[in-house]
Design an enzyme around this catalytic site. Structure first.
Site, mmCIF file in Angstrom:
data_model
loop_
_atom_site.group_PDB
_atom_site.id
_atom_site.type_symbol
_atom_site.label_atom_id
_atom_site.label_comp_id
_atom_site.label_asym_id
_atom_site.label_seq_id
_atom_site.Cartn_x
_atom_site.Cartn_y
_atom_site.Cartn_z
ATOM 1 C CB SER A 42 -0.933 0.024 1.212
ATOM 2 O OG SER A 42 -0.179 -0.097 2.395
ATOM 3 C CG ASP A 329 -3.913 5.230 7.161
ATOM 4 O OD1 ASP A 329 -2.731 4.929 7.452
ATOM 5 O OD2 ASP A 329 -4.483 4.796 6.139
ATOM 6 C CG HIS A 332 -0.973 3.652 4.818
ATOM 7 N ND1 HIS A 332 -2.150 3.134 5.279
ATOM 8 C CD2 HIS A 332 -0.366 2.666 4.136
ATOM 9 C CE1 HIS A 332 -2.261 1.872 4.876
ATOM 10 N NE2 HIS A 332 -1.187 1.560 4.187
#
Ligand SMILES: *[C@@H]1O[C@H](CO)[C@@H](O)[C@H](O)[C@H]1NC(C)=O
Ligand SMILES: *[C@@H]1O[C@H](CO)[C@@H](O)[C@H](O)[C@H]1NC(C)=O
Ligand SMILES: *[C@@H]1O[C@H](CO)[C@@H](O)[C@H](O)[C@H]1NC(C)=O
Ligand SMILES: *[C@@H]1O[C@H](CO)[C@@H](O)[C@H](O)[C@H]1NC(C)=O
Length: 364
Positions: A42, A329, A332
């Site tokens: 991600s 978040d 990340h």
């Protein structure tokens, strides 16, 4: 229960900062990189998971993307652009598109196989509701892409093309996060030493596979101190980093560096730059003001203590000033952090990049 499920899934999905890359070159050199073939999780996913309909590991909803052009939630796990975007920008390339958005194209300018939640292992984040493109499958997709390129360019030209292209590999965070989840199967089956060693040896075979398919220039991105991600701090009453998770992130990095050195000795045209993400993050956390950060512990988007009790969703709170937060978040980095990373790697020749800088890698 619903929110508990969502929280768990985000946490598995994640990844965090294994991170980033990058460097500087003048335009002439930048033009000598024809393409990037991006592998990973991600940290660099630019929308592949939007095409995995049965997976809850995704970021194609607000508040993700609130700082992206058009405030668009593109599937990037970020408030804006991510490291893949900034890396491409520095090279004078467009961001490599997500493979699953147009799997039948010929990707002469590169493509991204990166998938949120993906690990080195096929089993990482694979279950009824969670799906990713695990790294072994990403390599399989690249083999298909290579066939398309060969048809288009011919077999001699495709070798030259791939030999000049860059292969960023941003992977490993999810395997570590999963191992240290309290209910993980992996931790019942193997010791952390064994697990980390298997990560490294599995990655080694995959890198050799990519070399066999024509890859020559690799950007190997080390893991960040994953134990300092908001979700990991949240589990500690006083918000401290999880020392055990950091210890094993660091051990993995040591194994990775040694392995890269071995591959280099085995395959004479294998070249790489290793990026020491761990040290960069430690600097961010220890000297936040140097980098313009005011908050390195809490997430910007989320709910509860450290905005890390519940993940970032359309109903989460988010901080007003994203650029002074290290984390967007629970796992990340913010767009701001991704941008600074890339800058640091561009500028900081010997400090964080070994055994050669990106410019040197490109010039080979
Ligand atoms: C992972 O999946 C790929 C593709 O399905 C398969 O070829 C490979 O053997 C699997 N690897 C492991 C370690 O199970
Ligand atoms: C919180 O972190 C500190 C420092 O690592 C550690 O000593 C303490 O045991 C941790 N507490 C919990 C509940 O994990
Ligand atoms: C963040 O900003 C606030 C308000 O300006 C200030 O009180 C606080 O000390 C700052 N924190 C850090 C870590 O710089
Ligand atoms: C990197 O160098 C550029 C251009 O010299 C400069 O603007 C930028 O502030 C530097 N960034 C870092 C993090 O050193």
């Amino acid at each position: 229960m619903a929110s508990f499920g969502a929280e768990r899934s985000m946490e598995f999905s994640c990844i965090f900062l294994s991170l980033f890359v990058l460097f500087s070159f003048d335009q002439t050199r930048a033009q000598s990189v024809p393409a990037m073939y991006v592998f990973g999780d991600s940290i660099v996913d630019v929308g592949n998971n939007n095409h995995l309909p049965l997976s809850i590991i995704r970021a194609d909803f607000p508040n993700n993307g609130i700082d992206y052009p058009g405030k668009k939630a593109t599937g990037r796990f970020s408030n804006g652009k991510n490291a893949a975007d900034f890396l491409a920008e520095k090279l004078g390339l467009s961001t490599a598109p997500p493979y699953l958005s147009q799997p039948n194209s010929v990707f002469v300018k590169g493509v991204s196989f990166a998938s949120g939640g993906a690990g080195i292992f096929n089993v990482t984040n694979e279950n009824l509701i969670k799906h990713t493109i695990p790294l072994p499958h990403q390599v399989g997709y690249f083999s298909t892409v290579r066939q398309g390129l060969e048809k288009e360019l011919g077999s001699t030209a495709v070798q030259g093309h791939l030999a000049k292209s860059l292969f960023p590999i941003v992977i490993g965070s999810n395997d570590i996060i999963n191992y240290f989840n309290s209910d993980s199967d992996a931790s019942k089956k193997s010791s952390p030493q064994q697990y980390v060693a298997l990560m490294v040896s599995t990655l080694k075979e995959l890198l050799k596979g990519l070399y066999g398919l024509g890859g020559r220039k690799f950007l190997a991105i080390g893991l960040a101190p994953i134990g300092c991600a908001p979700k990991q701090r949240f589990r500690n009453i006083t918000g401290e980093c999880n020392k055990e998770v950091n210890y094993w992130s660091n051990k993995y990095n040591e194994g990775l560096k040694q392995m890269l050195n071995e591959v280099k000795a085995e395959l004479k045209e294998f070249h790489y730059s290793y990026l020491d993400t761990y040290s960069v993050f430690v600097d961010f956390i220890e000297s936040p003001s140097t980098y313009g950060f005011n908050e390195t512990k809490a997430a910007c988007c989320g709910l509860g203590r450290l905005r890390a009790k519940l993940p970032c969703t359309p109903v989460s709170q988010f901080c007003s000033k994203r650029s002074d937060h290290l984390f967007w978040d629970i796992y990340h980095p913010t767009e701001a952090a991704a941008r600074i990373f890339i800058d640091i790697f561009v500028n900081g020749s010997g400090n964080y990049v070994s055994p050669m800088t990106l410019q040197q890698l490109i010039a080979i």
